[in-house]
Design a protein around this motif. Structure first.
Motif, PDB file in Angstrom:
ATOM      1  N   LYS A 164      46.999  -8.693  -2.250  1.00 20.36           N
ATOM      2  CA  LYS A 164      45.696  -8.706  -3.253  1.00 20.36           C
ATOM      3  C   LYS A 164      45.287  -9.082  -1.758  1.00 20.36           C
ATOM      4  CE  LYS A 164      44.980  -8.684  -8.020  1.00 20.36           C
ATOM      5  NZ  LYS A 164      44.848  -9.218  -9.053  1.00 20.36           N
ATOM      6  N   SER A 165      44.150  -8.983  -1.191  1.00 17.81           N
ATOM      7  CA  SER A 165      43.321 -10.172   0.139  1.00 17.81           C
ATOM      8  C   SER A 165      42.693 -10.636  -0.512  1.00 17.81           C
ATOM      9  CB  SER A 165      43.213  -8.875   1.005  1.00 17.81           C
ATOM     10  OG  SER A 165      42.524  -7.602   0.860  1.00 17.81           O
TER      11      SER A 165
ATOM     12  N   ASP B  75      50.657  -7.162   1.656  1.00  9.48           N
ATOM     13  CA  ASP B  75      49.598  -6.554   1.686  1.00  9.48           C
ATOM     14  C   ASP B  75      49.654  -5.496   0.076  1.00  9.48           C
ATOM     15  OD1 ASP B  75      51.939  -5.925   2.863  1.00  9.48           O
ATOM     16  OD2 ASP B  75      50.449  -3.825   3.676  1.00  9.48           O
ATOM     17  N   LYS B  76      48.409  -4.362   0.038  1.00  7.55           N
ATOM     18  CA  LYS B  76      48.487  -3.843  -0.416  1.00  7.55           C
ATOM     19  C   LYS B  76      48.613  -2.403  -0.357  1.00  7.55           C
ATOM     20  CE  LYS B  76      43.850  -4.555  -2.706  1.00  7.55           C
ATOM     21  NZ  LYS B  76      43.912  -4.673  -4.162  1.00  7.55           N
ATOM     22  N   LYS B  77      49.287  -2.230   0.978  1.00 14.91           N
ATOM     23  CA  LYS B  77      49.608  -1.143   0.827  1.00 14.91           C
ATOM     24  C   LYS B  77      50.967  -0.951   1.069  1.00 14.91           C
ATOM     25  CE  LYS B  77      48.895   0.306   5.695  1.00 14.91           C
ATOM     26  NZ  LYS B  77      49.704   0.706   6.874  1.00 14.91           N
TER      27      LYS B  77
ATOM     28  N   GLY C 287      55.134   1.947  -5.596  1.00 17.56           N
ATOM     29  CA  GLY C 287      54.376   2.654  -6.015  1.00 17.56           C
ATOM     30  C   GLY C 287      54.266   4.674  -5.982  1.00 17.56           C
ATOM     31  N   THR C 288      54.328   4.865  -4.633  1.00 20.45           N
ATOM     32  CA  THR C 288      54.165   6.321  -4.471  1.00 20.45           C
ATOM     33  C   THR C 288      55.506   6.764  -4.233  1.00 20.45           C
ATOM     34  OG1 THR C 288      52.052   6.344  -3.350  1.00 20.45           O
ATOM     35  CG2 THR C 288      53.605   7.539  -2.846  1.00 20.45           C
ATOM     36  N   ILE C 289      56.306   5.933  -4.273  1.00 21.27           N
ATOM     37  CA  ILE C 289      58.239   6.135  -3.724  1.00 21.27           C
ATOM     38  C   ILE C 289      58.863   6.807  -5.193  1.00 21.27           C
ATOM     39  CG2 ILE C 289      60.172   5.166  -3.546  1.00 21.27           C
ATOM     40  CD1 ILE C 289      59.176   4.037  -0.681  1.00 21.27           C
TER      41      ILE C 289
ATOM     42  N   ASP D 188      50.361   5.658   6.741  1.00 25.02           N
ATOM     43  CA  ASP D 188      50.620   5.089   8.769  1.00 25.02           C
ATOM     44  C   ASP D 188      51.764   3.466   8.521  1.00 25.02           C
ATOM     45  OD1 ASP D 188      49.527   4.727  11.086  1.00 25.02           O
ATOM     46  OD2 ASP D 188      47.865   3.327  11.149  1.00 25.02           O
ATOM     47  N   VAL D 189      52.496   4.033   8.634  1.00 26.58           N
ATOM     48  CA  VAL D 189      53.477   3.172   8.497  1.00 26.58           C
ATOM     49  C   VAL D 189      54.597   2.736   9.768  1.00 26.58           C
ATOM     50  CG1 VAL D 189      53.696   1.976   6.174  1.00 26.58           C
ATOM     51  CG2 VAL D 189      54.857   3.978   6.743  1.00 26.58           C
ATOM     52  N   THR D 190      55.419   2.194   9.838  1.00 22.64           N
ATOM     53  CA  THR D 190      56.543   2.533  11.137  1.00 22.64           C
ATOM     54  C   THR D 190      57.674   2.335  11.062  1.00 22.64           C
ATOM     55  OG1 THR D 190      54.375   1.780  12.743  1.00 22.64           O
ATOM     56  CG2 THR D 190      56.571   1.947  13.529  1.00 22.64           C
TER      57      THR D 190
END
Length: 577
Positions: free
Chosen positions: A15-16, A346-348, A354-356, A517-519
């Motif tokens: 949470k920012s 960060d939220k990402k 969760g997506t994984i 948009d991850v590296t």
């Protein structure tokens, strides 16, 4: 740098600090929405009621695993109930109606005809022979005859009083008044040794009888009446006696008749009076054991368990699973915040984790369903299909995408533990299956710490398959199974599961890179390649700078390896500094 490490951790994960007002409210609600979505989808996917098909082996098949009743059941034993109802219906004898007024009806008809004849004779104005003979046809019609023999009628005309004749005829008919005449010889054969109910209609009474004694066919009754008439009516005029015998023989009808409607009605009432047969199944009772031949009773119990899934107990199980998932996810978040100082806040990162979990859960469930279909098609043991789901894919992708330094031991271990538990639940396995999945997840977490080549992903899948192959005999030993040829099939399934991890990861990693948009190391390899357009231009336009960047990359890579950092990331950052 030291001050940054000693700085206290934030109290909120991912949470920012958005501006106050509507934007902050929407952002907070989005976090809760994602959390609820994650819990809901996992609950639906791994609920044993909502998704997993019930285990219903056919009668005569060998059960693949144990099945226990998860609740008390009162099951109707339809076969036993039907058998008892059929027995009750068979116990009800057939009903035959007996008309005992046959002789009386004939006597009454004769009395009426003779009374008319006596009245008609006395009412003639001219008692000539022609006038008397004119009464013959009306007299015959009253006896339901088309004609009356002339010689017999002359004999009647000579009588002044018909009462003695009527009494003799009635006495002769009384002998056969209570005889039972059936339809034919077939009925006599059917009733030879049968028990039946006789309903005397005139007396409004009934009784039970057995056998065909006292029963006659119409032909036999005619012969008996003819023989008795020779003695009982011997002194009557020949013509009159012959007419009387012919008339009575024509009037003989079956007076002992099968009542189909009443028989069916009584048998139906007897079947309704039979109580339904039930057998009780108590919670925890073993319905069928592994290796047993499935009986009809076992099949009925299994069908009832599958039909009555949506009971209060099942709903509580689903609610319990959802609550347990929510508690595990919340505690996992708190664990990461308290133990992994380098874990991204960060939220990402939250959404990636969760997506994984969701993606791997779906793939594991699909693999399990497809595996069951193939097992039924090729007659493979269903227990071996439980080894196919690529559960280790979750920890592998967390370690690769989020980063090995921060993903272990926190993120990858938590994701692997969660998915191992859920997969064991979906496969209806126990502690031994959870151990098998967890071994693969742990191997997946450390085997994909770095990925210099695409082949490294497949190589990691091979390592996962190898360790799962080694853990498979241990899993069977924990379960108490004896070595068999099925173990070879299980080892093949364990290796296949590892390669599925590699193949599915290769297909999923680029998709997650694009969405979030991850590296990852794969993307870093593309940036570090000498074929990259920017590095090509740098080498052509500023060879010295390019050489300096390459040397800095080599030094940064070596330094990162010595301190346990990501060497590929250090190399790329030095190349593009």
């Amino acid at each position: 740098m030291k001050e940054d490490q000693d700085r206290p951790l934030p109290r909120s994960f991912g949470k920012s600090q958005p501006p106050s007002g509507l934007l902050r409210t929407l952002q907070t609600n989005a976090d809760w929405f994602f959390f609820l979505l994650l819990v809901t989808v996992l609950t639906i996917t791994y609920s044993p009621v909502a998704f997993r098909p019930p285990y219903l082996p056919n009668v005569g098949e060998i059960s693949e695993h144990d099945v226990k009743a998860d609740r008390d059941l009162l099951i109707e034993d339809q076969r036993s109930t039907e058998n008892r109802r059929e027995e009750a219906a068979k116990a009800v004898p057939p009903v035959y109606d007996w008309d005992t007024t046959w002789g009386e009806a004939l006597s009454s008809q004769l009395r009426e005809a003779f009374a008319w004849l006596e009245t008609a004779k006395s009412g003639l104005n001219s008692p000539s022979e022609e006038a008397f003979l004119s009464l013959r046809t009306p007299f015959a019609l009253r006896l339901e005859e088309d004609d009356f023999p002339e010689d017999a009628f002359r004999g009647l005309l000579e009588m002044n009083n018909y009462q003695p004749l009527l009494e003799r005829i009635q006495g002769w008919l009384t002998i056969y008044d209570r005889q039972r005449v059936v339809a034919g010889s077939e009925t006599l054969r059917d009733l030879a040794h049968a028990s039946y109910t006789v309903r005397a209609i005139a007396e409004n009474a009934e009784f039970r009888d057995t056998g065909n004694a006292g029963l006659y066919s119409p032909e036999e009754m005619r012969r008996q009446m003819f023989r008795s008439a020779v003695t009982s009516l011997q002194d009557l005029p020949h013509g009159l006696r012959k007419w009387l015998l012919d008339w009575v023989r024509v009037q003989i009808r079956p007076n002992f008749v099968y009542n189909l409607a009443e028989t069916k009605n009584r048998r139906a009432k007897a079947m309704e009076a039979v109580d339904t047969v039930y057998f009780r199944v108590r919670q925890g009772e073993m319905v069928v054991r592994e290796g047993e031949s499935v009986t009809n009773t076992m099949r009925i119990k299994l069908e009832t368990l599958s039909r009555t899934q949506w009971t209060g107990t099942s709903i509580f199980r689903i609610v319990g699973l959802a609550s347990m998932l929510a508690m595990f996810l919340a505690l996992s978040r708190h664990f990461l915040l308290q133990t992994s100082s380098n874990f991204p806040r960060d939220k990402k990162t939250l959404y990636i984790l969760g997506t994984i979990v969701l993606v791997v859960s779906m793939l594991c469930t699909i693999t399990l369903v497809v595996g069951h279909g193939l097992a039924e098609l090729f007659n493979w043991p269903l227990d071996m299909v439980q080894l196919l789901p690529p559960v280790a894919m979750g920890s592998s992708m967390v370690s690769l995408i989020i980063g090995s330094r921060v993903a272990l031991p926190g993120g990858a271990m938590l994701v692997g533990t969660l998915l191992s538990f859920l997969a064991a639940l979906a496969a209806n396995g126990g502690l031994s299956l959870f151990f098998y999945y967890l071994v693969g997840s742990l191997v997946g977490g450390f085997s994909l710490r770095t990925c210099r080549r695409r082949f490294d992903v497949l190589k990691a899948g091979g390592f996962i398959g190898l360790f799962q192959l080694l853990s498979m005999p241990l899993m069977e030993a924990i379960s108490g199974s004896q070595p068999s040829w099925n173990w070879l099939l299980g080892m093949a399934a364990a290796v296949t599961s590892g390669f599925l991890v590699g193949l599915l990861s290769l297909a999923t990693i680029p998709l997650l890179e694009m969405i979030f948009d991850v590296t990852t190391d794969s993307r870093l390899l593309e940036l570090a390649s000498g074929d990259h357009p920017l590095l090509k231009q740098l080498s052509l336009r500023a060879p010295g700078t390019y050489h300096h960047s390459v040397m800095m990359g080599n030094l940064a890579e070596a330094a990162a390896e010595s301190v346990g950092a990501n060497p590929l990331l250090a190399r790329v950052m030095a190349l593009y500094h």
